[in-house]
Scaffold this active site. Structure first.
Site, PDB file in Angstrom:
ATOM      1  N   TYR A   1      43.628  51.683  51.328  1.00  0.00           N
ATOM      2  CA  TYR A   1      44.878  50.945  51.575  1.00  0.00           C
ATOM      3  C   TYR A   1      44.821  50.244  52.929  1.00  0.00           C
ATOM      4  CZ  TYR A   1      49.979  50.250  52.006  1.00  0.00           C
ATOM      5  OH  TYR A   1      51.240  49.720  52.163  1.00  0.00           O
TER       6      TYR A   1
ATOM      7  N   VAL B   1      48.681  40.805  39.700  1.00  0.00           N
ATOM      8  CA  VAL B   1      48.133  39.969  40.783  1.00  0.00           C
ATOM      9  C   VAL B   1      46.639  40.205  41.016  1.00  0.00           C
ATOM     10  CG1 VAL B   1      50.360  39.736  41.970  1.00  0.00           C
ATOM     11  CG2 VAL B   1      48.788  41.593  42.636  1.00  0.00           C
TER      12      VAL B   1
ATOM     13  N   ILE C   1      59.251  52.236  54.851  1.00  0.00           N
ATOM     14  CA  ILE C   1      60.458  51.622  54.290  1.00  0.00           C
ATOM     15  C   ILE C   1      60.841  52.424  53.048  1.00  0.00           C
ATOM     16  CG2 ILE C   1      61.452  49.483  53.377  1.00  0.00           C
ATOM     17  CD1 ILE C   1      60.434  49.223  56.301  1.00  0.00           C
TER      18      ILE C   1
ATOM     19  N   SER D   1      61.068  45.464  42.503  1.00  0.00           N
ATOM     20  CA  SER D   1      61.386  46.736  43.148  1.00  0.00           C
ATOM     21  C   SER D   1      61.358  46.570  44.669  1.00  0.00           C
ATOM     22  CB  SER D   1      60.345  47.780  42.714  1.00  0.00           C
ATOM     23  OG  SER D   1      60.505  49.006  43.392  1.00  0.00           O
TER      24      SER D   1
ATOM     25  N   THR E   1      61.423  52.896  49.764  1.00  0.00           N
ATOM     26  CA  THR E   1      61.259  52.235  48.464  1.00  0.00           C
ATOM     27  C   THR E   1      60.589  53.226  47.517  1.00  0.00           C
ATOM     28  OG1 THR E   1      58.998  51.439  48.787  1.00  0.00           O
ATOM     29  CG2 THR E   1      60.775  50.044  49.681  1.00  0.00           C
TER      30      THR E   1
ATOM     31  N   ASP F   1      56.127  40.154  38.633  1.00  0.00           N
ATOM     32  CA  ASP F   1      55.764  41.572  38.744  1.00  0.00           C
ATOM     33  C   ASP F   1      55.030  41.973  37.470  1.00  0.00           C
ATOM     34  OD1 ASP F   1      57.297  43.914  40.732  1.00  0.00           O
ATOM     35  OD2 ASP F   1      56.077  44.627  39.039  1.00  0.00           O
TER      36      ASP F   1
HETATM   37  N1  LIG Z   1      57.350  51.210  51.487  1.00  0.00           N
HETATM   38  C1  LIG Z   1      56.636  51.276  52.593  1.00  0.00           C
HETATM   39  O1  LIG Z   1      56.787  52.206  53.410  1.00  0.00           O
HETATM   40  C2  LIG Z   1      55.633  50.188  52.912  1.00  0.00           C
HETATM   41  C3  LIG Z   1      55.107  50.149  54.215  1.00  0.00           C
HETATM   42  C4  LIG Z   1      54.222  49.145  54.555  1.00  0.00           C
HETATM   43  C5  LIG Z   1      53.876  48.185  53.621  1.00  0.00           C
HETATM   44  N2  LIG Z   1      54.390  48.245  52.363  1.00  0.00           N
HETATM   45  C6  LIG Z   1      54.016  47.178  51.431  1.00  0.00           C
HETATM   46  O2  LIG Z   1      55.169  46.521  50.977  1.00  0.00           O
HETATM   47  C7  LIG Z   1      54.917  45.900  49.717  1.00  0.00           C
HETATM   48  C8  LIG Z   1      56.063  46.189  48.780  1.00  0.00           C
HETATM   49  O3  LIG Z   1      56.085  47.570  48.464  1.00  0.00           O
HETATM   50  P1  LIG Z   1      57.438  48.409  48.286  1.00  0.00           P
HETATM   51  O4  LIG Z   1      57.503  49.346  49.425  1.00  0.00           O
HETATM   52  O5  LIG Z   1      58.571  47.488  48.046  1.00  0.00           O
HETATM   53  O6  LIG Z   1      57.048  49.269  47.009  1.00  0.00           O
HETATM   54  P2  LIG Z   1      57.578  49.257  45.491  1.00  0.00           P
HETATM   55  O7  LIG Z   1      56.678  50.197  44.778  1.00  0.00           O
HETATM   56  O8  LIG Z   1      59.037  49.467  45.452  1.00  0.00           O
HETATM   57  O9  LIG Z   1      57.291  47.757  45.005  1.00  0.00           O
HETATM   58  C9  LIG Z   1      56.017  47.269  44.725  1.00  0.00           C
HETATM   59  C10 LIG Z   1      56.140  46.324  43.535  1.00  0.00           C
HETATM   60  O10 LIG Z   1      54.851  45.721  43.327  1.00  0.00           O
HETATM   61  C11 LIG Z   1      54.627  45.729  41.921  1.00  0.00           C
HETATM   62  N3  LIG Z   1      53.179  45.700  41.674  1.00  0.00           N
HETATM   63  C12 LIG Z   1      52.269  46.636  42.005  1.00  0.00           C
HETATM   64  N4  LIG Z   1      51.040  46.261  41.617  1.00  0.00           N
HETATM   65  C13 LIG Z   1      51.182  45.059  41.017  1.00  0.00           C
HETATM   66  C14 LIG Z   1      50.262  44.158  40.401  1.00  0.00           C
HETATM   67  N5  LIG Z   1      48.954  44.445  40.292  1.00  0.00           N
HETATM   68  N6  LIG Z   1      50.736  42.988  39.935  1.00  0.00           N
HETATM   69  C15 LIG Z   1      52.056  42.696  40.011  1.00  0.00           C
HETATM   70  N7  LIG Z   1      52.977  43.522  40.557  1.00  0.00           N
HETATM   71  C16 LIG Z   1      52.537  44.688  41.062  1.00  0.00           C
HETATM   72  C17 LIG Z   1      55.256  47.010  41.416  1.00  0.00           C
HETATM   73  O11 LIG Z   1      55.503  46.974  40.007  1.00  0.00           O
HETATM   74  C18 LIG Z   1      56.536  47.042  42.236  1.00  0.00           C
HETATM   75  O12 LIG Z   1      57.596  46.356  41.593  1.00  0.00           O
HETATM   76  C19 LIG Z   1      53.555  46.433  49.265  1.00  0.00           C
HETATM   77  O13 LIG Z   1      52.563  45.457  49.475  1.00  0.00           O
HETATM   78  C20 LIG Z   1      53.337  47.627  50.161  1.00  0.00           C
HETATM   79  O14 LIG Z   1      51.959  47.906  50.344  1.00  0.00           O
HETATM   80  C21 LIG Z   1      55.243  49.232  51.980  1.00  0.00           C
END
Ligand SMILES: NC(=O)c1ccc[n+]([C@@H]2O[C@H](COP(=O)([O-])OP(=O)(O)OC[C@H]3O[C@@H](n4cnc5c(N)ncnc54)[C@H](O)[C@@H]3O)[C@@H](O)[C@H]2O)c1
Length: 251
Positions: free
Chosen positions: A156, A58, A189, A15, A191, A36
């Site tokens: 977080y 993870v 971002i 994702s 998502t 994932d």
């Molecule tokens: N979207 C934002 O605004 C934002 C901002 C800063 C940081 N982030 C970070 O970016 C990274 C990616 O997030 P995203 O925005 O793409 O969100 P997302 O929810 O689209 O993707 C996160 C993915 O991680 C997987 N996941 C969650 N827990 C898991 C686990 N225990 N084991 C395996 N897979 C797991 C989910 O199934 C999902 O596919 C994350 O670490 C998030 O904290 C996101």
């Protein structure tokens, strides 16, 4: 095709930012392990890009070790790990604010286990393989919340702060062995993680307005930085903490 013959593991590859990064690495010729805990999502992305899906939580070291083993057994080496899997909230995965006084112990434990320990375990098991193969690159996905306080996202923020500190110490410990460790700090971002915050167009606009570029980011804008940091174009970048946030952290 900078990654022809290279092997890349992306956690959270089903994702958002992880999926975009899987697609970009594959377009550059890499063999990609799409890891994932959403096994169906990982299979979908892997099918699209000709990669290999791997179901992993993870937060469990044994599963992370199995993921790294799988990459090395299947493809014979490991060059890149994008430590990206994360949750904004322990129960829903989506981002939700909760101050320290409103965070139950089990929620704290699970956010730290997924968002911090998960990345640490990835590094623990990837680094020996990378060293044995002559070097590699690890990119950890943190957050701008690790470098500036945002009210009310306490567990977080603490986990992501740990990711920044972990990046620095690993860069110092392993640079001489050819393993570069860097960290991306995304701003907001678009998502599924923040889907609840941006589904209302006005709320999305407000979030965008809080950045100097007046918009939120998209997953490809993170993927391109991750791929750059993994590439030989970044050969002297190690221990860097890179905001990708439209200038939000410069305010
Ligand atoms: N979207 C934002 O605004 C934002 C901002 C800063 C940081 N982030 C970070 O970016 C990274 C990616 O997030 P995203 O925005 O793409 O969100 P997302 O929810 O689209 O993707 C996160 C993915 O991680 C997987 N996941 C969650 N827990 C898991 C686990 N225990 N084991 C395996 N897979 C797991 C989910 O199934 C999902 O596919 C994350 O670490 C998030 O904290 C996101």
């Amino acid at each position: 095709m900078r990654f022809q013959g290279r092997v890349v593991v992306v956690t959270g590859g089903a994702s958002g930012q992880g999926e975009a990064t899987c697609r970009l690495f594959a377009a550059e010729g890499a063999q990609v392990v799409v890891a994932d805990w959403n096994a169906d999502g990982a299979a979908r992305v892997a099918r699209d890009i000709g990669g290999a899906p791997f179901a992993v939580d993870v937060a469990k070291e044994s599963e992370v070790a199995a993921m790294i083993d799988f990459a090395c057994t299947r493809f014979g080496r490991l060059d890149v790990l994008f430590n990206n899997a994360g949750v904004g909230h322990s129960a829903t995965g989506q981002f939700r604010m909760a101050s320290i006084v409103d965070t139950p112990e089990d929620a704290w434990d699970s956010i730290i286990a997924i968002n911090l320990k998960g990345q640490a375990m990835g590094c623990k098991h990837a680094i020996p393989r990378m060293v044995a193969g002559g070097g590699g690159a690890i990119i950890n996905n943190a957050s701008i919340m690790a470098i500036a306080g945002v009210p009310g996202a306490d567990a977080y923020t603490a986990a992501k702060g740990g990711v920044v500190a972990l990046t620095r110490v690993l860069a110092v410990d392993w640079g001489a062995k050819g393993v570069r460790v860097n960290c991306i700090c995304p701003g907001t971002i678009a998502t599924p993680m923040v889907g609840n915050l941006i589904e209302d167009p006005e709320a999305r606009q407000r979030l965008g307005e809080s950045t100097p570029m007046k918009r939120i980011g998209d997953s490809d804008e993170i993927a391109r930085v991750a791929v750059f940091l993994a590439s030989s174009d970044a050969s002297y970048i190690n221990g860097a903490i890179i905001p990708v946030d439209g200038g939000w952290s410069a305010l």
